[in-house]
Design a protein around this motif. Sequence first.
Motif, short mmCIF file in Angstrom:
data_model
loop_
_atom_site.label_atom_id
_atom_site.label_comp_id
_atom_site.label_asym_id
_atom_site.label_seq_id
_atom_site.Cartn_x
_atom_site.Cartn_y
_atom_site.Cartn_z
N ARG A 42 49.47 -2.32 60.55
CA ARG A 42 49.96 -3.51 61.27
C ARG A 42 50.71 -4.39 60.29
O ARG A 42 50.18 -4.78 59.25
N CYS A 43 51.94 -4.70 60.66
CA CYS A 43 52.77 -5.56 59.83
C CYS A 43 52.40 -7.01 60.12
O CYS A 43 52.29 -7.41 61.29
N PRO A 44 52.19 -7.81 59.08
CA PRO A 44 51.77 -9.20 59.31
C PRO A 44 52.83 -10.04 60.04
O PRO A 44 52.49 -11.06 60.63
N HIS A 45 54.08 -9.60 60.04
CA HIS A 45 55.13 -10.41 60.65
C HIS A 45 54.97 -10.50 62.17
O HIS A 45 54.58 -11.53 62.71
N ARG A 46 55.23 -9.39 62.87
CA ARG A 46 55.09 -9.40 64.32
C ARG A 46 54.25 -8.22 64.81
O ARG A 46 54.39 -7.76 65.94
N GLY A 47 53.38 -7.70 63.92
CA GLY A 47 52.36 -6.76 64.35
C GLY A 47 52.78 -5.32 64.51
O GLY A 47 52.00 -4.49 64.98
N MET A 48 54.01 -4.97 64.13
CA MET A 48 54.46 -3.58 64.30
C MET A 48 53.61 -2.64 63.44
O MET A 48 53.25 -2.97 62.31
N ARG A 49 53.33 -1.47 63.99
CA ARG A 49 52.57 -0.47 63.22
C ARG A 49 53.42 0.00 62.04
O ARG A 49 54.54 0.49 62.22
N ASN A 61 58.52 -0.03 54.12
CA ASN A 61 59.31 -1.00 54.88
C ASN A 61 58.96 -0.88 56.35
O ASN A 61 58.84 0.21 56.90
N CYS A 62 58.83 -2.03 56.99
CA CYS A 62 58.50 -2.05 58.41
C CYS A 62 59.74 -1.69 59.23
O CYS A 62 60.85 -2.14 58.94
N LEU A 63 59.53 -0.90 60.27
CA LEU A 63 60.67 -0.47 61.09
C LEU A 63 61.29 -1.63 61.88
O LEU A 63 62.48 -1.61 62.17
N TYR A 64 60.50 -2.63 62.23
CA TYR A 64 60.99 -3.64 63.17
C TYR A 64 62.04 -4.55 62.53
O TYR A 64 63.16 -4.66 63.05
N HIS A 65 61.69 -5.20 61.41
CA HIS A 65 62.66 -6.11 60.78
C HIS A 65 62.88 -5.80 59.32
O HIS A 65 63.44 -6.61 58.60
N GLY A 66 62.37 -4.65 58.89
CA GLY A 66 62.65 -4.20 57.54
C GLY A 66 61.90 -4.92 56.43
O GLY A 66 62.26 -4.77 55.26
N TRP A 67 60.86 -5.68 56.73
CA TRP A 67 60.12 -6.35 55.65
C TRP A 67 59.57 -5.28 54.71
O TRP A 67 59.07 -4.24 55.16
N GLU A 68 59.66 -5.59 53.41
CA GLU A 68 59.32 -4.58 52.40
C GLU A 68 58.02 -4.96 51.70
O GLU A 68 57.87 -6.07 51.20
S1 FES Z 1 57.09 -6.78 62.49
FE1 FES Z 1 57.24 -5.86 60.58
S2 FES Z 1 59.03 -6.70 59.79
FE2 FES Z 1 58.80 -7.75 61.64
#
Ligand code: FES
Lengths: 204, 198, 282
Positions: A42-49, A61-68
Motif C-alpha cells: 500500500r502506497c502511503p499517498h493514495r493507497g495504491m498497491r 516506484n508506485c504505478l499511480y503517481h510514480g512516487w519513489e
Molecule cells: S498512490 Fe502511490 S504514488 Fe500516488
Amino acid sequence: MWVPIALGRDVPRGATRAVLLEGEELVVWRGEAGTVQVWEDRCPHRGMRLSFGFVRGDALNCLYHGWEYGAGASCRRIPAHPDLTVPPTIRAKAFAATETGGLILVDRDGTGGPPPLMLAGLPVASLAIAADPETLFQLVPATPRPDPQLVEATLDGVRFHLGWHVPGPGRIMLHALVLDPGAESRALIALHKLRSEAEARRAA
Amino acid sequence: MLRLHDYVLSAECYAVRLMLALLGLAHERRAVDLYPGAATTPWGDVPVLEDGDDVVTDPGLILTYLARAHDPSGRWLPAESAAVVSRWLAFAATDLTALRDARRVAILAAPGDLDALNRKGYMALRALDDHLATRRLEGADWLAGDGPTVADIAVFPAVMLSHDSGIGLEDFPSLNLWQRRLRQLPGFVGMPGIPDYF
Amino acid sequence: MTAEPAALDQWYVLGAIGDFPQGQSSRRLLGTNLAVTRAGDRFTIESNGPPAAVRTDYGHLWTTLGTPARPVFDLPESRESDRRAVYCGAVTVRASGLRLIENFLDLAHFPYVHTDILGTEARPEVAKYEVEQRRDVDELWATKCEFFQPKAAAASEGGQISRYMYRVVSPFNVMLYKTPPAAPDRWDVIALFVQPVEPDLSIAHPYMLVIDDISTDAELIGFQQMIFLQDKIVLENQRPKLLPLQPGRETPTRADLSSVLYRRWLKEKQLRYGVEERTDLA
Ligand code: FES
Ligand SMILES: [Fe+2]
C-alpha cells in the motif's frame, strides 16, 4: 514470528511480487543491490498497491503517481513536484525480512528475534492449495525442523524441505525445496499429486 | 498494407496488436464500436486482419498467419515446436475463454455466472502456471521452444487481464515471472489494464 | 450498509436512455434493487416504497431515493447545437464511487497511468492550480489546471499544453472541461456520472459533449474507454477500497488540492456511502 512467504528464486532483481499472508496484502520486491524487501502492499499517498509498481535501480516506484521509495521504505521523490525535498515522515510500511535456505521470510509482528539461518535447499516451486494446513499435513508424514514454519518430508521418494504460509482461510501456499540435486522435476510431479489429493479430500 | 479491424478493450484484438508490434509491422487500424455499439465488420467479429486482398479472421489464425507471412526469421512459429504451439493455441481458444467471459460479466455487466467463470478461469491459470513451473526446472522460459512463440502471445492477454474479473497472480509465481519476461521483449506494447510500467 | 440521508438526497444516473428496453428492466443503486419500467419515453422506477422520482436529462435516466434539495445539475453545453453527444458505455468498477470521482480530478497520474497519451514521464510536474467551493450552487471547481499531454484527445496530432477545468456538481457526478484540438477558444466537456451500486462497487457512465468533426464515433468511444480502463486497474487496487476521510490515513501534496477540497466537502455534507468507517472513534 518468522514466516516463509516465497522462494527467493521467484523474486529476481527488478521484480515485484504480491503475497497474501493471513488476509494481509504484502509486496515482496528486490532492487538491483539484491536485498529482498517485504512491505505492506500500500502506497502511503493514495493507497495504491505497490506490487503493481515498478523497480528502477534500487527503488520501488508506485504505478499511480510514480512516487519513489528507497530500500529503507522512505519516499525520496514525488514526480509531480520535482523540486520538493520529500519529508522523511513519508514512508511505506516495511517489515523485517530475510532470505535463507532458498526462502524469503517475513517477521510481521517483530517477535521473531534474530533472522534464522537455514540449510540450503534447491527450489522446486511455490504451490497454492485450497486446503488448510491440518488437512494437508495429514497427507504428508512430516518431521518439524527447528526452523520457523518448515518441515522435512519425503514424498514419492523425494526428500523435501517444505515451508508454508496461510494466504487466507482454507488455503495454504507451500514453498518446496529438495535436498538432492536432480530431483526437482520428480518433486514437482509429487507436489502436483499432493495438491490433487488435498483438494479432493476437502471437496469430499 | 495491413489493416486491423480493432476494438481497444478486446483481449483478442490486443493479442494481434501485440504481435504486430513485436514484429515491427506498420499497419492501419479501424476502430470498431463493439461496445456499446455492438458493431462488427463485413467479415464478422473483431479482430479481422486485411492483408491486401486477403482477409484473416479468428485471433489464433491471425497470429499464425502473421508469423508465417511476415516473419522471415520464423522464430515465432518454429517447426520443431509446432505441436506444443498448437496445443497452447487451442488452450487459448477454449480453456481461456472462461476468463474472457468473466471479464465481460465483470466489466460490461454481460449475463453470466461470474463466480463459476472465475473458478474455471482460475483452473486455466493454474494449468499454465504448472506448465511454466515444469518448464523452468528444464531451464526453459517460454510455453514452447527456446524463445517466445505465437503460443505465448495468444495466452498473454487473458492472463494479464484476469484482474479485471478479480483474479490476481498471487497464486502463480511462474506466470508472474513469465509475464515480466514477455513485457521486456523489444517492441512490447500494453493495453488498458496492462500498464506500460512494470 | 444502508445509505444515510446525505447519500439518499442526491440524484443518481441509472444509464443512458438508449440502454433501457421497452418494458421492465432492473437496476441497483445504493444497495437497493430498482424496477425500471419504460413505456415509450415514459419511465417509472419502483423499489420498496412509492415510485421514485424520475428525470431524463442529458440523454440519461436519473433517479433519487430521497428528497434532493435541488434539481439535477445544469449542463448548459448540452444545449449547444454544434456539439456531439457521445455515450461511452457503462463500465463496472469494484471500487468506491468516491474513489472514481477523486481519480477523475487527479492530474498527477497522467504520466504513469495514461503514459504517452495524457502525460509523459519526462514532464510529470503538476503546476499550481486554483480550487474553490462555490457555495451559491454548492459545486467544487478546480481551474487554471495545465498539463503537458502527448495526445490529449482522439483528434490530437501531437503534444500540447492542455488546459483543464473541473466541476464537481454532486458527490458522484463530475465534469471536466478541456481545450479541444479543433477549437482552442472553447471547451470540450467530458462527464463522469457514477452510479454507486454498493459502497465498494460502482458503475461508471462516461459521457462526452465534444467539438470534433473529424473522429468517428467509434474512435471517440474507443479513446474514452481506453482512458477509463487504464484508470480501472488503479481504482480496484487502492487500499482501503472505501475513501478514507480521516486525516493522516493518506498523504496529499499540493497536486492533490482538488482531492483535499473534495474530501472536506464530503465531510461537510456528512456523506458516508463509500467512505471508510472511522476506526479511531469507536
Ligand atoms: S498512490 Fe502511490 S504514488 Fe500516488
Ligand atoms: Fe485517469
